[in-house]
Scaffold this active site. Structure first.
Site, PDB file in Angstrom:
ATOM      1  N   ASP A  72       0.809  -1.264  -0.047  1.00 12.47           N
ATOM      2  CA  ASP A  72       0.164  -0.021  -0.039  1.00 12.47           C
ATOM      3  C   ASP A  72       0.898   1.172  -0.029  1.00 12.47           C
ATOM      4  O   ASP A  72       1.654   1.370   0.757  1.00 12.47           O
ATOM      5  CB  ASP A  72      -0.939  -0.027   1.254  1.00 12.47           C
ATOM      6  N   TYR A  98      -5.376  11.337  -3.806  1.00 13.40           N
ATOM      7  CA  TYR A  98      -5.821  12.588  -3.160  1.00 13.40           C
ATOM      8  C   TYR A  98      -4.765  13.223  -2.171  1.00 13.40           C
ATOM      9  O   TYR A  98      -4.904  14.114  -1.451  1.00 13.40           O
ATOM     10  CB  TYR A  98      -7.148  12.636  -2.715  1.00 13.40           C
TER      11      TYR A  98
END
Ligand SMILES: *Cc1c(COP(=O)(O)O)cnc(C)c1O
Length: 398
Positions: A185, A210
């Site tokens: 991740d 984001y």
């Protein structure tokens, strides 16, 4: 040519009087994004209507943008595709990896991981049946916990709370020695530091845009599948846009070619337009320069804070090469202190139970911002400005 950081900073719309140290949670607005999204709305959606899928290239956008992200994370062309949110991508990568390692039942993660990753892994295990388990160990025990029961490791490279960075190369190597696959991740890595997925031999990776990539609230996530696995990967979330021929409307699912099969449904065209504008800024940045400046800014911040306030305890690694692009401090009144900082123009965030978190992104933060943030913190601490009722009510988002 060295990165011109002053020119990069000028390409962001930051409100006056704000020092923004929370780009690790939501990156700020690239000035060009507003016009780019407006153009997509009025010129493409407005004028082309449904023909925009072909004429404006909307249908090709998830892999075209994926290729641009690939360059920032050391991935091969054709190995990254955009879509969905990171939590969904966690599920998708894990489900696919588990199916590729069918004799094993254990997902290994660590207690420093972001809860959503663990929740998704746990939910997937419940769906697959009682044999499947999510095992979590302390972050420093991950390497030793990889044994020949582990099907897949689910590790977030940079700890969202402390910024501690895992050794991707070493963990991937150990996983492969023990017959496990890896899901990395990159939520706090992509756009924060150099990542070398291909060189580390990573199997799967996922991340969001984001945060350090500045695509705006709700921007799409990405997924990486190593080229060697792509034709074997059977997507668990087999949506129509991952089909070989979506517009054949075949009743049976045939996975698409390569990374295209990791697409699920209709892509978020407006968010991808914002992301494209944000990535234009990245074209002008050298990731090694970004990393060097990030470490220098954070070292400067840590020195400033520790020099004045010994009761703020550093929660991040002191060695810049062992952390991501953030500095975190612990303080029992952390929440109130952060609210006072925000009220005084220094935006960071708070992570329970006691962490004050500050993200440093050289794209728009400079030495002067660091010094001003330390000075404002000094006022708040020396005059106990945080000790006011209005700083003690918890909002929905901290
Ligand atoms: C930010 C973050 C998420 C958030 O997931 P979303 O589905 O985008 O809300 C998940 N995992 C990690 C490690 C994160 O840092």
């Amino acid at each position: 040519m060295p990165t011109d950081f002053a020119s990069l900073r000028a390409q962001f719309d930051l409100p006056k009087g704000v020092i923004y140290l929370d780009g690790n949670s939501l990156g700020p607005l690239p000035s060009a994004a507003a016009a780019r999204v407006a153009k997509t709305i009025t010129e493409e959606w407005g004028k082309l209507l449904i023909t925009g899928w072909n004429k404006a290239g909307w249908m090709a956008q998830p892999s075209a943008v994926g290729d641009r992200i690939a360059k920032l994370i050391g991935a091969e062309a054709g190995s990254v595709v955009m879509g969905d949110t990171l939590s969904i991508k966690v599920y998708q990568a894990l489900a696919t990896a588990l199916e590729m390692n069918p004799k094993r039942r254990v997902i290994l993660s660590d207690t420093g991981n972001f809860p959503s990753d663990l929740y998704m892994a746990d939910g997937l295990c419940r769906t697959l049946g009682p044999d499947y388990i999510l095992k979590t160990v302390a972050p420093e025990e991950v390497l030793d916990a990889i044994d020949d029961t582990v099907a897949v490791t689910l590790i977030t490279e940079v700890d969202y709370r402390t910024g501690r960075k895992h050794d991707m190369k070493a963990i991937t190597k150990r996983a492969h020695e023990k017959g496990a696959l890896t899901v990395w991740d990159l939520a706090h890595s992509a756009g924060a530091l150099p990542v070398h997925l291909a060189a580390c031999n990573a199997d799967f990776a996922i991340g969001c845009t984001y945060k350090y990539l500045n695509s705006g609230p709700g921007g799409p996530a990405f997924i990486y599948v190593a080229p060697r696995h792509q034709e074997k990967a059977r997507p668990a979330l087999s949506g129509w846009l991952g089909h070989q021929q979506p517009f054949a409307f075949d009743l049976d699912y045939t996975p698409g070619n390569g990374i295209e099969r990791m697409r699920v449904g209709t892509p978020p065209v407006l968010q991808l337009a914002a992301l494209e504008a944000a990535l234009d800024i990245w074209e002008q940045a050298d990731m090694a320069d970004v990393r060097a400046k990030s470490i220098a800014l954070i070292d400067r911040f840590i020195a400033g804070v520790e020099g004045s306030f010994p009761d703020l305890t550093l929660a991040s690694p002191r060695d810049g090469t062992l952390r991501g692009s953030q500095a975190s401090f612990r303080h029992p009144e952390g929440y109130d202190i952060m609210q006072a900082l925000i009220a005084n123009g220094v935006i960071g965030d708070f992570r329970a139970p006691d962490i004050l978190r500050f993200g440093f992104t050289p794209l728009y933060i400079n030495e002067n911002d660091v010094d001003m943030a330390v000075a404002i913190l000094a006022d708040i601490m020396t005059q106990s400005l945080w000790d006011r009722p209005e700083y003690k009510t918890r909002s929905r988002v901290t």
